[in-house]
Motif scaffolding. Structure first.
Motif, short mmCIF file in Angstrom:
data_model
loop_
_atom_site.label_atom_id
_atom_site.label_comp_id
_atom_site.label_asym_id
_atom_site.label_seq_id
_atom_site.Cartn_x
_atom_site.Cartn_y
_atom_site.Cartn_z
N ILE A 112 0.84 -1.20 0.00
CA ILE A 112 0.00 0.00 0.00
C ILE A 112 0.87 1.25 0.00
N VAL A 113 1.94 1.23 0.78
CA VAL A 113 2.77 2.41 0.92
C VAL A 113 3.76 2.55 -0.24
N CYS A 114 4.38 1.46 -0.64
CA CYS A 114 5.49 1.53 -1.61
C CYS A 114 5.11 1.15 -3.02
N GLY A 115 4.08 0.32 -3.20
CA GLY A 115 3.77 -0.15 -4.54
C GLY A 115 4.38 -1.51 -4.80
N PRO A 143 -10.08 -6.62 1.05
CA PRO A 143 -11.41 -5.99 0.90
C PRO A 143 -11.38 -4.52 1.28
N MET A 144 -12.23 -3.76 0.63
CA MET A 144 -12.34 -2.34 0.93
C MET A 144 -13.03 -2.14 2.27
N PRO A 145 -12.62 -1.15 3.05
CA PRO A 145 -13.21 -0.96 4.38
C PRO A 145 -14.64 -0.40 4.28
N VAL A 179 -12.92 8.99 -0.82
CA VAL A 179 -14.04 8.06 -0.85
C VAL A 179 -13.98 7.17 -2.08
N ASP A 180 -13.72 7.77 -3.24
CA ASP A 180 -13.75 6.99 -4.47
C ASP A 180 -13.02 7.74 -5.57
N LEU A 181 -12.60 6.98 -6.58
CA LEU A 181 -12.06 7.53 -7.82
C LEU A 181 -12.98 7.10 -8.95
N LEU A 182 -13.43 8.08 -9.73
CA LEU A 182 -14.33 7.80 -10.84
C LEU A 182 -13.55 7.82 -12.15
N PRO A 183 -13.96 7.01 -13.13
CA PRO A 183 -13.13 6.84 -14.33
C PRO A 183 -13.11 8.02 -15.29
N LEU A 546 -5.06 4.60 -2.35
CA LEU A 546 -5.50 5.83 -1.70
C LEU A 546 -6.42 5.56 -0.52
N VAL A 547 -7.41 4.69 -0.72
CA VAL A 547 -8.44 4.47 0.31
C VAL A 547 -7.89 3.62 1.45
N LEU A 548 -7.19 2.53 1.13
CA LEU A 548 -6.71 1.63 2.17
C LEU A 548 -5.59 2.24 2.98
N ALA A 549 -4.80 3.12 2.38
CA ALA A 549 -3.72 3.75 3.14
C ALA A 549 -4.27 4.67 4.22
N ALA A 550 -5.48 5.18 4.02
CA ALA A 550 -6.07 6.07 5.02
C ALA A 550 -6.71 5.29 6.15
#
Length: 550
Positions: A112-115, A143-145, A179-183, A546-550
């Motif tokens: 998550i942090v480094c890739g 899974p997404m939180p 919250v989300d990224l839209l395409p 982005l989401v999981l790192a938070a």
């Protein structure tokens, strides 16, 4: 060898050091009986045993592998379709997994942090080796939180590939989380996402028409708030576009006497013949492009179509289409130089008859001049009154030197002038105030500057509630500003005011505390993650990081 840790549902046996940096720990499951996963029937009848060898967290500097002895039991229920079953160890390792849950979570956090590739390199040093594909697979499998439904969101666009494809980032303004990224950044996509969030009360956005339409369709009950930073930026851009078309006229205005300037060179060094020829060719090419853009725009072609046909940026096409005359590159005045503090001394020495550039340079070095002798040679060559002793023949062709504008007659570019005109006059220094006073000799420029300052002051005094306006009616002031700006003789400013008049989010920006500033900050994080991935990360991976790192 004692084992300095415990494991759930396990009895730890002995530890075997297979190599100098690799430990194998024998583990037995604790359960005395097994329970069938199909019917739940308990059994003590052991059918067979086998071993699983998942990787575990390292011990000190050694990689660790568990040697788990797993028993397989008979199922005593005659109605059960299973004849045998293995005792589970779900708290320690997932079925068919090659690593324990604790190791998988650690590798996932590093990913998550480094890739992918950077995380794989780091894990190798931490004695938890994994390939970059494995690291990314662990990130995608997590899974997404479950986050609470947002009520105040900020939306902004971000570049998947700059100039080609863009997406939308949605930020929870209360939790300061993505919250989300839209395409994409279309109204339909944003409206579809907002329809799934019925609790939305505020949507902070820039002045994009697509976002305005999407918020109206997806969350009609929400209050739309225009971002104040974007609002001020749009005002400055409108002023800059008008200045681009009027810059040639403003340059002919007489200068206003300003404060005495520090001694410096009064003109730039002359250009060589090759530089002059290259400049003339470049100007001819851009002049032809300007004429072609003006012709196509007069024929009714759109700016976007002209840019695609001619291969020009849309900003360049807009600048050429709105300019009454060719916006030629302005002759640059002399920039700051290491030679400036020594100009007075240099002129005195040349007046005394010393035209030896190397001798003057040696004197300057003793006075603290850190530069090379080239600048001194070029300065002395322009003011030489007698031939040099080396006998070098003069050039047969004398290159005409264009008279550069004097310092007090120099007018900054349209972009620099726009920054000056939107600021309060009390915030300008003496030199900038003289430039603004010179420009404001033009009636239209004075009106544009006054409108820009009024809107800037109104927006900066708002944003944290009506109390910040000190009893003034911000909506009424905005309406009065729009009425005045609509009749401005600068068409760009009048068009900008008409756009504000039809956008209710602008009025909300003066009374609501919300803005999309958090979205801008999250976009900076997103850019960092994209660069770590060398631009190859897909939308799903970017969203998870982005989401999981938070």
């Amino acid at each position: 060898m004692p084992i300095p840790f415990a494991m759930p549902q396990c009895r730890i046996g002995r530890c075997v050091e297979q190599r100098s940096n690799h430990l194998t720990v024998e583990v037995h499951l604790d359960g005395e009986v097994g329970r069938c996963l199909e019917c739940g029937q308990a059994s003590r009848s052991v059918h067979s045993r086998y071993h699983r060898r998942p990787a575990n967290l390292p011990v000190s500097i050694s990689r660790t592998t568990l040697n788990i002895e797993v028993r397989r039991f008979y199922c005593s229920n005659p109605c059960c379709p299973r004849r045998t079953f293995a005792e589970p160890a779900s708290d320690l390792v997932a079925p068919s997994a090659r690593r324990t849950r604790r190791l998988a979570e650690t590798q996932f956090r590093v990913g998550i942090v480094c890739g992918g590739a950077p995380g794989a390199r780091l894990l190798t040093h931490l004695r938890m080796p994994a390939s970059r594909a494995t690291v990314l697979r662990l990130v995608r499998a997590m899974p997404m939180p479950d986050a609470p439904a947002p009520t105040h969101v900020g939306v902004d666009d971000w570049a998947m590939r700059k100039g080609c494809s863009y997406g939308t980032i949605v930020v929870d303004l209360d939790r300061h989380r993505v919250v989300d990224l839209l395409p994409d950044l279309t109204a339909a996509t944003l409206a579809g996402w907002l329809l799934q969030q019925p609790d939305i009360k505020v949507v902070a956005r820039d002045r994009s028409i697509e976002y305005a339409r999407g918020a109206s369709l997806g969350a009609p009950q929400a209050v739309q708030v225009a971002d104040r930073w974007h609002l001020l930026g749009n005002m400055r851009q409108a002023v800059e576009r008008w200045l681009q078309s009027a810059h040639a006229r403003l340059r002919r205005l007489p200068p206003i006497p300003g404060p005495p300037l520090a001694p410096r060179r009064d003109r730039a060094f002359p250009r060589t013949a090759s530089e002059c020829e290259a400049g003339a060719e470049s100007r001819a090419r851009w002049k032809a492009a300007y004429d072609e853009v003006r012709r196509r725009h007069a024929d009714g072609q759109t700016l976007l179509g002209i840019g695609r046909t001619m291969g020009l940026a849309r900003a360049t096409v807009r600048k050429y289409a709105t300019a009454d005359t060719f916006p030629a590159r302005l002759p640059h005045g002399p920039g700051p130089s290491l030679l400036d503090p020594h100009v007075n001394y240099l002129l005195v020495r040349i007046g005394e008859g010393c035209e030896n550039a190397m001798a003057l340079w040696r004197e300057f070095r003793e006075r603290g001049y850190p530069g090379t002798s080239r600048q001194v040679h070029r300065f002395v060559a322009e003011r030489r009154t007698k031939p040099i002793r080396s006998g070098r023949k003069p050039r047969g062709e004398i290159i005409p030197v264009l008279e550069a504008p004097a310092v007090e007659r120099y007018l900054p570019s349209a972009r620099q002038l726009a920054w000056l005109l939107v600021q309060a006059t009390s915030a300008l220094d003496a030199v900038a105030a003289a430039v603004v006073a010179r420009v404001e000799q033009d009636a239209t420029a004075s009106a544009v500057a006054d409108l820009a300052r009024r809107l800037t002051a109104l927006v900066r005094a708002s944003g944290v509630g009506r109390a910040s306006t000190q009893g003034r009616d911000a909506a009424a002031e905005l309406a009065a500003w729009i009425t005045t700006a609509k009749v401005c003789t600068a068409p760009v400013v009048a068009t900008f005011a008409s756009g504000l008049d039809g956008d209710a989010a602008v009025r909300s920006a003066l009374t609501e505390p919300w803005s999309s500033g958090q979205a801008e900050g999250q976009i900076n994080r997103l850019k960092l993650i994209k660069r770590q991935s060398y631009g190859r990360a897909g939308l799903n991976l970017l969203q998870r990081r982005l989401v999981l790192a938070a």
